[in-house]
Design an enzyme around this catalytic site. Structure first.
Site, mmCIF file in Angstrom:
data_model
loop_
_atom_site.group_PDB
_atom_site.id
_atom_site.type_symbol
_atom_site.label_atom_id
_atom_site.label_comp_id
_atom_site.label_asym_id
_atom_site.label_seq_id
_atom_site.Cartn_x
_atom_site.Cartn_y
_atom_site.Cartn_z
ATOM 1 N N LYS A 91 0.739 -1.259 -0.009
ATOM 2 C CA LYS A 91 0.039 -0.077 0.058
ATOM 3 C C LYS A 91 0.779 1.150 -0.040
ATOM 4 C CE LYS A 91 -4.019 1.844 0.438
ATOM 5 N NZ LYS A 91 -3.768 2.767 -0.766
ATOM 6 N N LYS A 115 5.006 2.268 8.592
ATOM 7 C CA LYS A 115 3.797 3.013 8.950
ATOM 8 C C LYS A 115 2.728 1.980 8.847
ATOM 9 C CE LYS A 115 3.596 6.595 6.305
ATOM 10 N NZ LYS A 115 3.281 7.769 5.214
ATOM 11 N N LYS A 127 5.213 2.373 -2.666
ATOM 12 C CA LYS A 127 5.105 3.901 -3.266
ATOM 13 C C LYS A 127 5.547 4.081 -4.803
ATOM 14 C CE LYS A 127 4.637 8.013 -0.979
ATOM 15 N NZ LYS A 127 3.972 7.782 0.239
ATOM 16 N N THR A 211 -5.126 12.565 6.805
ATOM 17 C CA THR A 211 -3.609 12.632 7.302
ATOM 18 C C THR A 211 -3.606 13.807 8.294
ATOM 19 O OG1 THR A 211 -3.156 11.800 5.035
ATOM 20 C CG2 THR A 211 -1.488 12.657 6.613
HETATM 21 N N1 GLU Z 1 0.509 8.716 0.460
HETATM 22 C C1 GLU Z 1 0.236 8.814 1.999
HETATM 23 C C2 GLU Z 1 0.969 8.479 2.750
HETATM 24 O O1 GLU Z 1 2.414 8.813 2.679
HETATM 25 C C3 GLU Z 1 -1.315 7.869 1.805
HETATM 26 C C4 GLU Z 1 -0.746 6.347 1.558
HETATM 27 C C5 GLU Z 1 -2.210 5.670 1.123
HETATM 28 O O2 GLU Z 1 -3.167 6.032 1.703
HETATM 29 O O3 GLU Z 1 -2.224 4.677 0.726
HETATM 30 O O4 GLU Z 1 0.916 7.860 3.890
#
Ligand code: GLU
Length: 437
Positions: A91, A115, A127, A211
Site C-alpha cells: 500500500k 507506517k 510507493k 492525514t
Molecule cells: N501517501 C500517503 C502516505 O504517505 C497515503 C498512502 C495511502 O493511503 O495508501 O501515507
C-alpha cells in the site's frame, strides 16, 4: 505503448541499497538504512530478517510517452517500488514531483511498510511516482500521463496485490483516472484497487482530511505525555496542501493557537494567531496558494521553522529540518506531517535538546488508516458514516501512539526509534512465520 523494465533484487543485493543520490534528496534511502541500523542496535533482530527488510522486494521503472497539448510526445519516467508484502498487499501513494527518482521512491516505500505495521493495518508498503511538474501540465496532459502510468502498472497494481493512493501532487482526480483505467483494462469495476477516490466512485468519508486529522490526534497524544497545555500552546504549520491545511484547521479547532503557516509560495506569522478559516478561503479563491494572504506578517520559510511556537508541524516536503534548524528551533514538540521532513543527522540534536519528535511513520499514518477503511468498504460494498470513520481512525491512531511511546520508553530511545522498533517487532514475526520461499 509504454516500455517497461522490471527488476527484483538479486539475493546478494545488500550493498546495492547505498543508493547514489541523483538530485537534491541526498541519499534518502541511505537515511532509512541508518535509522534502521539504530533500531537494529536496540532490538537486535535476526540477521536474516535484517537482510530481508533492508531490501525492497520489487522495483519497477516505466517510460511513459504522453501526447502533449502542442502535438509533441514527451516521455516521462514512472516508478513503483514494493518494499514489503510481509504483512499483506502493498500500500502506498503516488507522487508527482520533479525530484522523484528511484532513491526517493525506495525510501518512501520502506516508510509505508513501517507506517502500516505501526498503524496495525494488514498491508505491506509501496510507493510510486512520476518525475514531472504537475503545476506545469494541463488537465488533459495530467489525465493522459496518469492513464499511461496506470496502464504500464496494470500488472503491478491489484486489489489484493498493490493498492495506490494519493501523495504529493496527486489527489482524488488522479485516483478517479486510475480506477477508471484499471477497471477498463480488467473489464470489471474494481474500486478497491486504489484509495483516496472521490466519494461517488467509492471513496470513503473522512479520507481527504484523514492525514491532517491523524497529525492532530498525534499532537494531542504527545501533548498529554509531555504535559503541554492546549489552552496556552502555540503552533506553526509548514505546508498548506491537503495535509498541512487540514492539520492547521483541526489543531486550531482544538483551541491551540496557530501562529504560523506557509506553503511553497509564502509563509506568514501572526503573534495573535492566524485565522485558519480565512487562510483556507483565501487559498481556495487564489489558485491553491498562500501568496498574497494578508492575515499575518510575511516571513521566510526558515523563519517559519524557527518561529517562537511550542509545536512545529512540518507538513510539506522532506529534509527541511536540517541540523541547523534542529539546533535553533524554539518548538518543544515536532509532529511530522510530511514524509521524511527531518534529516537523519538532526535526530540526535533534537533528542539532546529534549525536543519531542512524533515521527512521520506514526504521525501521518491517519491517511493510510482511512485508506484501509476505504478498501474494506469497497470490498464489503457497505459504506460508513463520517463519524464512524473518524471514531475508528482516532482510536487506531491513539493505540498506535501508545505502542510507540511504550517501546520508546522500554528501549530508552526517542519516538522515531521507538516507532521503528514497533514496526520491526511485528514485521520480524511475519517474516519468520512466512519462512523463506
Ligand atoms: N501517501 C500517503 C502516505 O504517505 C497515503 C498512502 C495511502 O493511503 O495508501 O501515507
Amino acid at each position: 505503448m509504454a516500455t517497461k523494465k522490471e527488476a527484483t533484487q538479486p539475493t546478494n543485493a545488500v550493498n546495492s541499497n547505498n543508493a547514489a543520490a541523483t538530485n537534491g534528496n541526498q541519499g534518502m534511502f541511505a537515511a532509512v538504512l541508518s535509522r534502521l541500523d539504530m533500531a537494529f542496535s536496540k532490538l537486535n533482530p535476526s540477521y536474516n530478517f535484517q537482510q530481508i527488510i533492508k531490501n525492497p522486494q520489487k522495483q519497477v521503472i516505466v517510460s511513459l510517452p504522453v501526447m502533449m497539448d502542442n502535438g509533441k510526445i514527451e516521455v516521462f519516467q514512472g516508478y513503483r517500488v514494493i518494499h514489503s508484502m510481509a504483512l499483506g498487499p502493498s500500500k502506498g501513494g503516488i507522487r508527482y514531483a520533479m525530484d522523484v527518482d528511484m532513491d526517493e521512491v525506495k525510501a518512501l516505500a520502506a516508510w509505508m511498510t513501517f507506517k502500516c505495521a505501526i498503524a496495525n493495518l494488514p498491508y505491506g508498503g509501496a510507493k510510486g511516482g512520476i518525475q514531472c511538474d504537475p503545476r506545469k501540465l494541463s488537465v488533459g496532459e495530467l489525465e493522459r500521463l496518469t492513464r499511461a502510468y496506470t496502464s504500464a502498472m496494470a500488472d503491478v497494481f491489484g486489489v489484493n496485490k498493490d493498492i495506490p493512493a494519493p501523495d504529493m501532487g496527486t489527489g482524488k482526480r488522479e485516483m478517479a483516472w486510475i480506477v477508471d483505467t484499471f477497471s477498463k483494462i480488467r473489464g470489471e469495476d474494481i474500486p478497491g484497487v486504489v484509495t483516496g477516490k472521490p466519494l461517488t466512485l467509492g471513496g470513503s468519508k473522512g479520507r481527504e482530511a484523514a492525514t491532517g486529522r491523524g497529525v492532530m490526534i498525534s499532537c494531542l497524544e504527545a501533548m498529554k505525555k509531555i504535559g503541554m497545555n492546549k489552552k496556552t500552546a502555540t503552533c506553526a504549520v509548514q505546508g498548506f496542501g491537503n495535509v498541512g491545511s487540514n492539520a492547521a484547521r483541526l489543531i486550531a479547532a482544538q483551541g491551540i493557537k496557530v501562529l504560523g503557516i506557509g506553503d511553497h509560495t509564502a509563509a506568514f506569522y501572526n503573534p495573535k494567531g492566524i485565522d485558519i478559516d480565512a487562510a483556507l478561503k483565501y487559498v481556495k479563491e487564489n489558485g491553491g496558494i498562500l501568496k498574497g494572504f494578508t492575515g499575518g506578517d510575511l516571513v521566510s520559510n526558515e523563519e517559519l521553522l524557527l518561529s517562537d511556537v511550542d509545536i512545529l508541524v512540518p507538513a510539506a516536503v522532506q529534509n527541511v529540518i536540517t541540523e541547523d534548524i534542529a539546533k535553533n528551533m524554539k518548538a518543544r514538540l515536532v509532529v511530522e506531517g510530511a514524509n521524511g521532513p527531518t534529516v537523519a543527522a538532526a535526530d540526535p540534536i533534537l533528542y539532546e535538546r529534549e525536543i519531542t519528535v512524533v515521527p512521520d511513520i506514526l504521525a501521518n499514518g491517519g491517511g493510510v488508516t482511512v485508506s484501509y477503511f476505504e478498501w474494506v468498504q469497497n470490498k464489503s460494498g457497505h459504506y460508513w458514516s463520517e463519524d464512524e470513520v473518524n471514531a475508528k481512525h482516532d482510536a487506531s491512531m491513539s493505540t498506535a501512539f501508545e505502542h510507540v511511546w511504550f517501546n520508546s520508553k522500554q528501549y530508552k530511545t526517542n519516538l522515531r526509534t521507538g516507532a521503528y522498533i514497533t514496526a520491526l517487532k511485528k514485521l520480524e514475526q511475519a517474516v519468520e512465520y512466512r519462512g523463506n520461499y
